[in-house]
Design an enzyme around this catalytic site. Sequence first.
Site, PDB file in Angstrom:
ATOM      1  N   HIS A   1       9.943   1.657  12.713  1.00 20.19           N
ATOM      2  CA  HIS A   1      10.828   2.702  12.208  1.00 20.19           C
ATOM      3  C   HIS A   1      11.667   3.241  13.360  1.00 20.19           C
ATOM      4  CE1 HIS A   1       7.844   3.633   8.736  1.00 20.19           C
ATOM      5  NE2 HIS A   1       8.864   2.936   8.266  1.00 20.19           N
TER       6      HIS A   1
ATOM      7  N   GLU B   1      12.712   3.875   3.653  1.00 22.79           N
ATOM      8  CA  GLU B   1      11.527   4.397   4.335  1.00 22.79           C
ATOM      9  C   GLU B   1      11.626   5.893   4.637  1.00 22.79           C
ATOM     10  OE1 GLU B   1       8.699   2.326   5.533  1.00 22.79           O
ATOM     11  OE2 GLU B   1       9.492   0.945   4.045  1.00 22.79           O
TER      12      GLU B   1
ATOM     13  N   ASN C   1      -3.877   4.668  13.755  1.00 15.32           N
ATOM     14  CA  ASN C   1      -3.403   4.000  12.541  1.00 15.32           C
ATOM     15  C   ASN C   1      -1.891   3.808  12.556  1.00 15.32           C
ATOM     16  OD1 ASN C   1      -4.550   2.695  10.398  1.00 15.32           O
ATOM     17  ND2 ASN C   1      -4.935   4.518   9.180  1.00 15.32           N
TER      18      ASN C   1
ATOM     19  N   CYS D   1       5.585  11.415  12.673  1.00 14.10           N
ATOM     20  CA  CYS D   1       5.264  10.744  11.412  1.00 14.10           C
ATOM     21  C   CYS D   1       4.607  11.692  10.423  1.00 14.10           C
ATOM     22  CB  CYS D   1       4.320   9.563  11.654  1.00 14.10           C
ATOM     23  SG  CYS D   1       5.114   8.098  12.338  1.00 14.10           S
TER      24      CYS D   1
ATOM     25  N   HIS E   1       0.813  -1.216   0.000  1.00 18.35           N
ATOM     26  CA  HIS E   1       0.000   0.000   0.000  1.00 18.35           C
ATOM     27  C   HIS E   1       0.848   1.267   0.000  1.00 18.35           C
ATOM     28  CE1 HIS E   1       0.800  -0.519   4.306  1.00 18.35           C
ATOM     29  NE2 HIS E   1       0.388   0.708   4.536  1.00 18.35           N
TER      30      HIS E   1
END
Length: 448
Positions: free
Chosen positions: A250, A174, A366, A372, A137
Amino acid sequence: MNSFEANFDGLVGPTHNYAGLSEGNVASKLSANDISSPRNAALQGINKMKALHDLGMTQGVFAPQERPDIFSLRRLGFSGTDANVLEQAYKVAPSVLSACCSASSMWTANAATVSPSGDSLDGKIHFTPANLTNKFHRSLEPETTGNILKSVFNDDKYFNHHLHLNDNDHFGDEGAANHTRLCGSYGEQGVEIFTFGKYAFNASMPAPKKYPARQTLEASQAVARLHGLSDDGVVYVQQNPDVIDQGVFHNDVISVGNQNVLFYHEQAFLNTDVFLNELSEKFAKTSSEQLHFIKVPTEEVSLEDCVKTYLFNTQIITLNDGTMTIIAPMHCHDNPRVKAYLDKLVTQNTPIKQVKYFDVNESMKNGGGPACLRLRVAMTQQELGAVNQNCLMNDELYSNLTAWVNKHYRDSICFDDLRDPSLLVESRTALDELTQLLKLGSVYRFQR
């Protein structure tokens, strides 16, 4: 020359929903299939942006991705009208439909890695979109991310844009979620820290066993080469595989840095002493500022509490008076152990003097906290003048974005809503209007 750090926060997209798509992200999995509120999520993000602007920070806005991603669904064999494509995917491959409706681009820390002009060989700010190959995704994002970055930072005299790395797990990247930078002044040369989870070409080296490592050493090295960084200005460090297996997907879930402060949990890294020694030596070559290592012991804050509250997925910002403030989610305030630690921290001999708490619950559920939601860009006043000014937060943009969300976003979304062709129309209408509001041009496929 006056320099500072700007934060570009991702706007939450109209299809914000809880699908539990991210293996290794505990919060994402726990919220799977809950009913989401896209409108509340977007407004929470916008309010956070406005609050940082009001604190005197330079705050930018980053547009979301086009979702549902009809192009990807057609590429995977679904055909007919857009309504047919959605219905077929809903019946035959519901997990694929969920992935192609994900609003995960809201977490702009994953959008790219950014190196400021003070670090780069050519004296420009460099951007490399993250390829995000580890999750389907998110792997849908890099092309549009690159388009948006080029529309926001659109002057090649000051900005250098790179294609995302090869779409392969060996170069899994990432973005800024595994990258931070320490420096004296933001405009001076600093030391960029690239944190990786595994070695792509050496299976004998340490790696997590339960959850995937999303960032490779080889990807980090490639980004450093693209950005023209010197060896003296880069440190590579491996994230502790054990903490990845406990939900720290992360590095920005276990450490965060700002200027001369590195705030980290004692379990964050492998070979921590070696890492800190190298970092200290290289930082001393670029700055005369005292370097502050703030280590959080497990006995004071457990790894479980770190993951639950996102203590390290907070922002550390430098205010105009030179003091630092932590921007934390309300989860940190509501956890007695974490709150007690932060209350003590602001009384100690470090640059961090206060904590401000924000409600970003829709994002937290989420799996993403305040850090983030933002991409950090250190820049000079001259470089800021070359940025698309329509993407910079002010009172007028805040009012316009709030009205835009209230006009276009739904109060709630569940999985069954993703098959609704009206949601696609609503989303495209909203994004088309947003590109006009921010003067981005045609950054989405449906606009071409």
